[in-house]
Design an enzyme around this catalytic site. Structure first.
Site, short mmCIF file in Angstrom:
data_model
loop_
_atom_site.label_atom_id
_atom_site.label_comp_id
_atom_site.label_asym_id
_atom_site.label_seq_id
_atom_site.Cartn_x
_atom_site.Cartn_y
_atom_site.Cartn_z
N TYR A 17 1.01 -0.86 0.29
CA TYR A 17 0.34 -0.13 0.75
C TYR A 17 0.74 0.97 0.49
CZ TYR A 17 -2.84 3.55 1.91
OH TYR A 17 -3.96 4.94 1.75
N GLU A 49 -10.83 5.17 4.85
CA GLU A 49 -10.43 5.82 6.11
C GLU A 49 -11.72 6.09 6.82
OE1 GLU A 49 -8.25 7.06 6.16
OE2 GLU A 49 -6.63 6.97 4.24
N TRP A 81 -4.67 1.11 11.03
CA TRP A 81 -4.94 1.02 8.64
C TRP A 81 -4.12 -0.78 8.28
CZ3 TRP A 81 -7.15 3.41 5.44
CH2 TRP A 81 -7.24 2.90 4.47
#
Length: 184
Positions: free
Chosen positions: A17, A39, A47
């Site tokens: 990512y 998000e 995350w």
């Protein structure tokens, strides 16, 4: 190859990512909506948790196609029992609502890409942070955008989520200066 310290956890999804998406200017409508939605899901969580469930989110949310997601109200009970995703009703409802807002914007002649990128004059803001600890969780621009997004009907778009989204979608490049992705 040097990268931002947060991407050096040993988790391959996180590294991938970082290396291929985070901070890279994104102009793809589906991808922008996906990043905003992820998000939202990340709020209060790591995350890494969201990335680990990303494939399941894509399946559950019709690959983040706003035209489909805007009508997902009836699918809420099904989403709430889907153990492969984060089952927070407020977050799920915000994603559905935000799809409706994106569709309304498009119907009024403003695509989501233009809506977001106009805030930075269609040019990524490149910060010059030496270490990841210097990177803020929000800033004045994110607060301004958050306020506008809320006025336009977006939900779960507070300044911290907005700043994280701006970073993820490459409107803001917060790769530290020693990271190979800083000057992409």
């Amino acid at each position: 190859m040097e990268r931002c310290s947060w991407a050096n956890t040993g988790n391959e999804l996180l590294k991938e990512y970082h290396d291929q998406e985070w901070g890279m200017p994104c102009h793809d409508e589906h991808k922008l909506f996906e990043l905003l939605s992820l998000e939202i899901m990340q709020a209060g969580l790591s995350w890494q948790t969201v990335l680990n469930k990303r494939a399941a989110f894509k399946t559950a949310f019709a690959d983040f196609d706003v035209k489909q997601v805007q009508n997902f109200q009836a699918k809420l009970p099904q989403l709430m029992v889907n153990k492969a995703i984060i089952r927070n009703q407020r977050k799920l409802l915000a994603i559905i609502n935000n799809a409706q807002v994106v569709v309304k914007l498009a119907a009024a002649g403003t695509c989501f890409n233009d809506y977001m990128w106009q805030f930075v004059d269609y040019q990524p803001i490149v910060h010059q942070y030496q270490t990841h600890t210097e990177v803020p969780s929000t800033n004045g621009l994110a607060k301004k955008i958050s306020q506008q997004m809320k006025r336009d009907g977006f939900q779960f778009a507070g300044p911290v989520i907005t700043y994280s989204f701006l970073q993820a979608a490459g409107l803001i490049n917060d790769h530290v200066v020693t990271c190979f992705r800083h000057q992409h």
